[in-house]
Design a protein around this motif. Structure first.
Motif, mmCIF file in Angstrom:
data_model
loop_
_atom_site.group_PDB
_atom_site.id
_atom_site.type_symbol
_atom_site.label_atom_id
_atom_site.label_comp_id
_atom_site.label_asym_id
_atom_site.label_seq_id
_atom_site.Cartn_x
_atom_site.Cartn_y
_atom_site.Cartn_z
ATOM 1 N N SER A 282 0.874 -1.164 0.004
ATOM 2 C CA SER A 282 -0.001 0.075 -0.124
ATOM 3 C C SER A 282 0.910 1.124 -0.137
ATOM 4 O O SER A 282 1.797 1.492 0.644
ATOM 5 N N ARG A 283 0.364 2.251 -0.628
ATOM 6 C CA ARG A 283 0.967 3.470 -0.663
ATOM 7 C C ARG A 283 0.160 4.620 -0.209
ATOM 8 O O ARG A 283 -1.078 4.397 -0.496
ATOM 9 N N ILE A 284 0.441 5.732 -0.215
ATOM 10 C CA ILE A 284 -0.366 6.807 0.128
ATOM 11 C C ILE A 284 -1.119 7.335 -0.945
ATOM 12 O O ILE A 284 -0.817 7.092 -2.389
ATOM 13 N N ASP A 285 -2.681 7.530 -0.803
ATOM 14 C CA ASP A 285 -3.539 7.731 -1.790
ATOM 15 C C ASP A 285 -3.545 9.197 -2.429
ATOM 16 O O ASP A 285 -4.231 10.011 -1.660
ATOM 17 N N ALA A 286 -2.401 9.433 -3.028
ATOM 18 C CA ALA A 286 -2.360 10.919 -3.535
ATOM 19 C C ALA A 286 -3.654 11.193 -4.493
ATOM 20 O O ALA A 286 -3.901 12.410 -4.487
ATOM 21 N N THR A 287 -4.286 10.305 -5.090
ATOM 22 C CA THR A 287 -5.387 10.770 -5.909
ATOM 23 C C THR A 287 -6.587 11.247 -5.259
ATOM 24 O O THR A 287 -7.205 12.270 -5.498
ATOM 25 N N SER A 288 -6.896 10.387 -4.231
ATOM 26 C CA SER A 288 -8.108 10.915 -3.205
ATOM 27 C C SER A 288 -7.663 11.989 -2.710
ATOM 28 O O SER A 288 -8.388 13.183 -2.253
ATOM 29 N N GLY A 289 -6.224 12.560 -2.244
ATOM 30 C CA GLY A 289 -5.829 13.576 -1.617
ATOM 31 C C GLY A 289 -5.978 14.766 -2.606
ATOM 32 O O GLY A 289 -6.415 15.974 -2.153
ATOM 33 N N ALA A 290 -5.801 14.771 -3.840
ATOM 34 C CA ALA A 290 -5.930 15.681 -4.884
ATOM 35 C C ALA A 290 -7.375 16.069 -5.097
ATOM 36 O O ALA A 290 -7.672 17.286 -5.212
ATOM 37 N N VAL A 291 -8.221 14.768 -4.927
ATOM 38 C CA VAL A 291 -9.825 15.216 -5.077
ATOM 39 C C VAL A 291 -10.240 16.167 -3.782
ATOM 40 O O VAL A 291 -10.931 17.253 -3.998
ATOM 41 N N LEU A 292 -9.840 15.982 -2.910
ATOM 42 C CA LEU A 292 -10.208 16.579 -1.455
ATOM 43 C C LEU A 292 -9.527 17.998 -1.507
ATOM 44 O O LEU A 292 -10.303 19.119 -1.072
ATOM 45 N N ALA A 293 -8.254 18.038 -1.613
ATOM 46 C CA ALA A 293 -7.538 19.392 -1.694
ATOM 47 C C ALA A 293 -8.155 20.239 -2.651
ATOM 48 O O ALA A 293 -8.264 21.435 -2.452
ATOM 49 N N PRO B 131 -2.040 14.702 4.455
ATOM 50 C CA PRO B 131 -2.659 14.077 5.724
ATOM 51 C C PRO B 131 -3.971 12.946 5.070
ATOM 52 O O PRO B 131 -3.882 12.107 5.439
ATOM 53 N N VAL B 132 -4.667 13.568 4.095
ATOM 54 C CA VAL B 132 -5.686 12.385 3.681
ATOM 55 C C VAL B 132 -5.076 11.386 2.712
ATOM 56 O O VAL B 132 -5.411 10.201 3.060
ATOM 57 N N ALA B 133 -3.965 11.720 2.148
ATOM 58 C CA ALA B 133 -3.379 10.606 1.484
ATOM 59 C C ALA B 133 -2.741 9.626 2.237
ATOM 60 O O ALA B 133 -2.666 8.292 2.017
ATOM 61 N N ALA B 134 -2.233 10.156 3.494
ATOM 62 C CA ALA B 134 -1.610 9.228 4.323
ATOM 63 C C ALA B 134 -2.783 8.337 5.075
ATOM 64 O O ALA B 134 -2.582 7.206 5.232
ATOM 65 N N LEU B 135 -3.843 8.804 5.431
ATOM 66 C CA LEU B 135 -4.832 8.262 6.141
ATOM 67 C C LEU B 135 -5.650 7.117 5.160
ATOM 68 O O LEU B 135 -5.988 6.097 5.911
ATOM 69 N N LEU B 136 -5.628 7.636 4.163
ATOM 70 C CA LEU B 136 -6.381 6.559 3.244
ATOM 71 C C LEU B 136 -5.437 5.348 3.007
ATOM 72 O O LEU B 136 -6.061 4.283 2.300
ATOM 73 N N VAL B 137 -4.028 5.379 3.595
ATOM 74 C CA VAL B 137 -3.669 3.953 3.438
ATOM 75 C C VAL B 137 -4.312 2.915 4.250
ATOM 76 O O VAL B 137 -4.298 1.639 3.939
ATOM 77 N N TYR B 138 -4.932 3.228 5.291
ATOM 78 C CA TYR B 138 -5.632 2.238 6.090
ATOM 79 C C TYR B 138 -6.922 1.829 5.358
ATOM 80 O O TYR B 138 -7.465 0.568 5.499
ATOM 81 N N THR B 139 -7.437 2.477 4.651
ATOM 82 C CA THR B 139 -8.866 1.948 3.806
ATOM 83 C C THR B 139 -8.327 1.459 2.786
ATOM 84 O O THR B 139 -8.957 0.330 2.308
ATOM 85 N N ASP B 140 -7.133 1.562 2.265
ATOM 86 C CA ASP B 140 -6.699 0.867 1.091
ATOM 87 C C ASP B 140 -6.525 -0.804 1.592
ATOM 88 O O ASP B 140 -6.737 -1.660 0.952
ATOM 89 N N ILE B 141 -5.816 -0.647 2.809
ATOM 90 C CA ILE B 141 -5.599 -2.194 3.432
ATOM 91 C C ILE B 141 -6.898 -2.716 3.487
ATOM 92 O O ILE B 141 -6.891 -3.997 3.445
ATOM 93 N N LEU B 142 -7.846 -1.963 4.082
ATOM 94 C CA LEU B 142 -9.218 -2.678 4.537
ATOM 95 C C LEU B 142 -9.696 -3.235 3.187
ATOM 96 O O LEU B 142 -10.552 -4.196 2.983
#
Length: 303
Positions: free
Chosen positions: A69-80, A101-112
């Motif tokens: 898993s890596r940081i979700d920069a795509t979702s971070g770009a959407v919210l930012a 911060p969003v990109a880092a937090l969404l690592v957990y949802t990626d794992i889920l």
């Protein structure tokens, strides 16, 4: 204020982009594309592309090799992009306060999402043993649902409920000037970090001459184009007062339309060097041994 239809479209795109990244791979799941789509939906493509490009450079050399898993920069770009346009937040500040911060937090949802899809993977294995082709197809498609929800659900909740909270955080950061300046500086360093990670994975030592050539060409063209822009601006500034004194039909026509260094030019040069490198790697010259040529004999390994 983010409208309901904007929340709906951004949520649907967030669900689609991860499925595209895993299957079609049309680059619709990249941060720069996410910035473009989000900016288009929010009505400010410039801000979206600026945020998306910054995050694209940050993850340029990062991949999910081996299922990592890596940081979700795509979702971070959407919210930012959404909050930057809706709340009037500076794009550089939005990258560091929202996107990262969003990109880092969404690592957990990626794992889920990865863990949940294993259930459908086991069902596919069972369907294969039964030769149940419909079951294989059905469970394969159902496996896309956890992936889509791993992005769509956090984005929807943040867009629907997080506007006031985000504005409060941004206002607090803006009130602490030294902290805001530090985050802005960190945001400007992220593209450099992305390039450093990319260079770490690339075979730089073996292709150092191409790296040096690209750097030298870019530096020289940047200086040339900057000087041309400066010259054009100087000429235009001198002609402006002269044209005010001249009659309209005798005015000196000059348009300062000199542009900066076009990245398409650098891309073409890079493509040329890549083609040259590929062609050189394909050249294999096999020289026959002198003894075989002179005697005319054929060895066992030549039959």
């Amino acid at each position: 204020m983010i409208q309901w239809w904007q929340i709906l479209l951004l949520t649907l795109y967030s669900a689609y982009q991860i499925c595209d990244e895993l299957t079609i791979v049309s680059s619709a799941g990249s941060p720069v594309f996410a910035g473009f789509i989000s900016g288009l939906i929010m009505g400010d493509m410039g801000t979206g592309l600026a945020i998306g490009a910054s995050l694209q450079l940050m993850v340029l050399g990062v991949g999910t090799f081996g299922g990592a898993s890596r940081i979700d920069a795509t979702s971070g770009a959407v919210l930012a992009t959404a909050f930057s346009v809706a709340q009037g937040i500076d794009p550089e500040l939005a990258v560091t306060t929202i996107a990262v911060p969003v990109a880092a937090l969404l690592v957990y949802t990626d794992i889920l999402g990865r863990m949940t899809t294993t259930y459908f993977a086991h069902r596919v294995d069972a369907a294969v043993e039964r030769f149940d082709y419909k079951g294989i197809e059905r469970n394969y498609l159902l496996g896309a649902i956890p992936w889509a929800l791993s992005r769509a659900l956090p984005v929807f909740l943040a867009l629907a409920l997080g506007g006031g909270f985000v504005q409060t955080v941004v206002d607090w950061i803006a009130s602490v000037q030294w902290f805001a300046n530090g985050l802005t500086l960190a945001g400007r360093m992220l593209p450099g970090l992305g390039f450093a990670i990319l260079l770490h994975y690339l075979p730089v030592k073996r292709n150092l001459h191409y790296l040096a050539a690209g750097f030298g060409i870019t530096a020289m063209l940047t200086v040339i184009y900057s000087n041309i822009q400066t010259l054009g601006g100087t000429v235009a500034s001198y002609l402006a007062p002269i044209n005010e004194l001249l009659p309209e039909d005798g005015a000196l026509a000059f348009s300062n339309n000199f542009k900066g260094l076009p990245m398409i030019g650098i891309a073409i040069i890079g493509a040329l060097l890549a083609v040259l490198h590929y062609k050189n790697s394909q050249r294999t010259v096999v020289a026959p041994t002198t003894s075989n040529v002179e005697s005319g004999e054929i060895e066992d390994d030549e039959i």
